[in-house]
Design an enzyme around this catalytic site. Structure first.
Site, short mmCIF file in Angstrom:
data_model
loop_
_atom_site.label_atom_id
_atom_site.label_comp_id
_atom_site.label_asym_id
_atom_site.label_seq_id
_atom_site.Cartn_x
_atom_site.Cartn_y
_atom_site.Cartn_z
N LYS A 82 0.88 -1.32 -0.18
CA LYS A 82 -0.03 0.19 0.05
C LYS A 82 0.87 1.12 -0.26
O LYS A 82 0.32 2.52 -0.25
CB LYS A 82 -1.04 -0.12 1.16
CG LYS A 82 -0.56 -0.01 2.40
CD LYS A 82 -1.94 -0.04 3.68
CE LYS A 82 -1.43 -0.01 4.88
NZ LYS A 82 -1.06 1.35 5.36
N ASP A 83 2.11 1.10 0.41
CA ASP A 83 3.22 2.29 0.04
C ASP A 83 3.61 2.55 -1.34
O ASP A 83 4.38 3.47 -1.59
CB ASP A 83 4.28 2.25 1.08
CG ASP A 83 3.88 2.31 2.57
OD1 ASP A 83 2.67 2.89 2.78
OD2 ASP A 83 4.43 1.55 3.30
N ARG A 130 -9.07 7.46 4.04
CA ARG A 130 -9.99 6.58 3.55
C ARG A 130 -10.58 6.00 5.10
O ARG A 130 -11.82 6.13 4.90
CB ARG A 130 -9.15 5.24 3.26
CG ARG A 130 -10.14 3.98 2.88
CD ARG A 130 -8.90 2.83 2.50
NE ARG A 130 -8.16 2.74 3.57
CZ ARG A 130 -8.32 1.99 4.75
NH1 ARG A 130 -9.74 1.39 4.83
NH2 ARG A 130 -7.38 1.65 5.88
N ARG A 131 -9.97 5.80 6.04
CA ARG A 131 -10.59 5.46 7.34
C ARG A 131 -11.40 6.65 7.73
O ARG A 131 -12.60 6.48 8.09
CB ARG A 131 -9.57 5.07 8.22
CG ARG A 131 -8.81 3.79 7.93
CD ARG A 131 -7.80 3.93 9.05
NE ARG A 131 -7.07 2.44 8.62
CZ ARG A 131 -5.66 2.33 8.88
NH1 ARG A 131 -4.94 3.36 9.59
NH2 ARG A 131 -4.93 1.45 8.81
N ARG A 148 0.34 10.39 13.07
CA ARG A 148 1.37 9.72 12.28
C ARG A 148 2.34 8.98 13.41
O ARG A 148 2.17 9.12 14.62
CB ARG A 148 1.83 10.96 11.73
CG ARG A 148 1.44 11.61 10.83
CD ARG A 148 1.45 10.65 9.20
NE ARG A 148 2.68 10.08 8.89
CZ ARG A 148 3.64 10.98 8.44
NH1 ARG A 148 3.57 12.10 8.31
NH2 ARG A 148 4.86 10.27 8.33
N VAL A 151 3.90 2.29 14.69
CA VAL A 151 3.00 1.77 15.16
C VAL A 151 3.12 2.16 16.96
O VAL A 151 2.24 2.35 17.70
CB VAL A 151 2.95 0.27 15.30
CG1 VAL A 151 1.79 -0.71 15.99
CG2 VAL A 151 2.59 -0.05 13.75
N ARG A 154 2.14 5.56 17.86
CA ARG A 154 0.87 5.71 17.79
C ARG A 154 0.09 5.13 18.98
O ARG A 154 -0.74 5.87 19.46
CB ARG A 154 -0.05 5.15 16.62
CG ARG A 154 0.54 5.81 15.42
CD ARG A 154 -0.19 5.16 13.99
NE ARG A 154 0.54 5.49 12.92
CZ ARG A 154 0.31 5.45 11.51
NH1 ARG A 154 -1.09 5.15 11.42
NH2 ARG A 154 1.06 6.00 10.57
N CYS A 241 -1.46 9.65 -3.38
CA CYS A 241 -0.88 9.11 -2.08
C CYS A 241 -1.62 8.88 -1.08
O CYS A 241 -1.73 7.67 -0.38
CB CYS A 241 0.30 10.09 -1.78
SG CYS A 241 -0.32 11.83 -1.78
#
Length: 314
Positions: A82-83, A130-131, A148, A151, A154, A241
């Site tokens: 997805k990147d 999107r989310r 940002r 993981v 966050r 992007c």
């Protein structure tokens, strides 16, 4: 056959997990092969206080790895698909698409068991437009804020009480052994995944047939077909992007089913479409699904997102 293979990779824990996974699989498939990792921090990893769309988008995570390959330091690069931008630079190609892990988004909270249980006005963290579009369509009362960092960063912000809940990719949490943080997975019916979410790809020099021979053993045909379909839809929509686009392709034998979505940033308008066909038509089905969304007015929504983005950059 080559005795060593050098992999350019980002330094983030998740990127390192992916690359270590690829290394182990390649060494298992080719006894005697030595795989060397070349970790590096990309611009996308270093600039964490600005939304991705404003600093150049997904190519930030791939370009510097490609530069490392161009310099002759590395033979391949391992990416979260997805990147990976829809069009690779000239001379580069994808040599293997690995079997897809969980494509879903995960709801993570220390206080609430489910997304539905969030109280009115709760603060929800996500870096994904999107989310944001899809979840605000369901719960316009929520205060959705940008989030940002890797993981761990966050989760740290969640644990510090900055958010009531955050949304992360299920596969990322599972790969890092953080399954216990997942309160529940959001089904694709609730939140359609990002293009190729949960999928790892290996990039190589298109002319390097020797390297291709080594990495091809990891290619998972079913995932490759689904990846082709999803990327074709996104490419035809000219999805850049960071865009509020979701898509999910499923394969049942030779039958391919796809659902796609484009939404406004505030979730006030969500366009959806679906399509079915044969696996060998993956590319065409992805394009046709995009055309269905465009016929509903997707271009106007995406143009507004890009205009908004350009305004913010300016």
């Amino acid at each position: 056959m080559k005795k060593t293979l050098r992999i350019a990779t980002r330094k983030s824990p998740l990127a390192m997990w992916q690359t270590e996974f690829v290394k182990a699989e390649l060494e298992k498939a080719h006894p005697g092969l030595e795989v060397i990792l070349l970790p590096m921090s990309t611009k996308g990893d270093k600039i964490l206080d600005v939304p991705l769309a404003k600093i150049g988008g997904k190519g930030l995570f791939t370009k510097e790895l490609e530069d490392r390959m161009m310099d002759g330091d590395a033979d391949i690069a391992v990416h979260s698909m997805k990147d990976v931008p829809m069009e690779l630079p000239e001379g580069f190609a994808l040599g293997a698409i690995l079997e897809r892990h969980a494509p879903t988004d995960a709801f993570v909270s220390n206080q609430y068991d489910t997304f539905d249980a969030l109280p009115q006005g709760a603060i929800l963290g996500t870096s994904s437009l999107r989310r944001k579009a899809q979840l605000m369509a369901i719960r316009p009362d929520l205060d959705v804020r940008d989030l940002r960092g890797n993981v761990g960063t966050r989760l740290g912000k969640l644990d510090a009480g900055e958010y009531d809940a955050i949304i992360l990719a299920t596969a990322g949490l599972q790969r890092l052994g953080l399954d216990e943080r997942i309160r529940h997975e959001l089904s694709p019916e609730v939140c359609l995944p990002a293009v190729t979410q949960g999928t790892i790809g290996i990039e190589y020099f298109a002319k390097d047939t020797e390297t291709l021979e080594i990495i091809q053993v990891l290619n998972h045909k079913e995932t490759e077909i689904r990846t082709t379909a999803e990327r074709a839809m996104n490419h035809h929509l000219e999805g850049g992007c960071q865009v509020p686009i979701g898509v999910f392709a499923e394969l049942d034998g030779d039958d391919l089913k796809m659902r796609g979505l484009v939404g406004t940033l505030d979730g006030s308008e969500i366009l959806t479409a679906s399509i079915e066909g044969k696996a060998e038509q993956a590319q065409e089905l992805g394009v046709d699904l995009a055309k269905k969304l465009l016929a509903q007015g997707a271009k106007a929504i995406l143009d507004e997102v890009y205009a908004n983005d350009a305004h913010n950059k300016g």
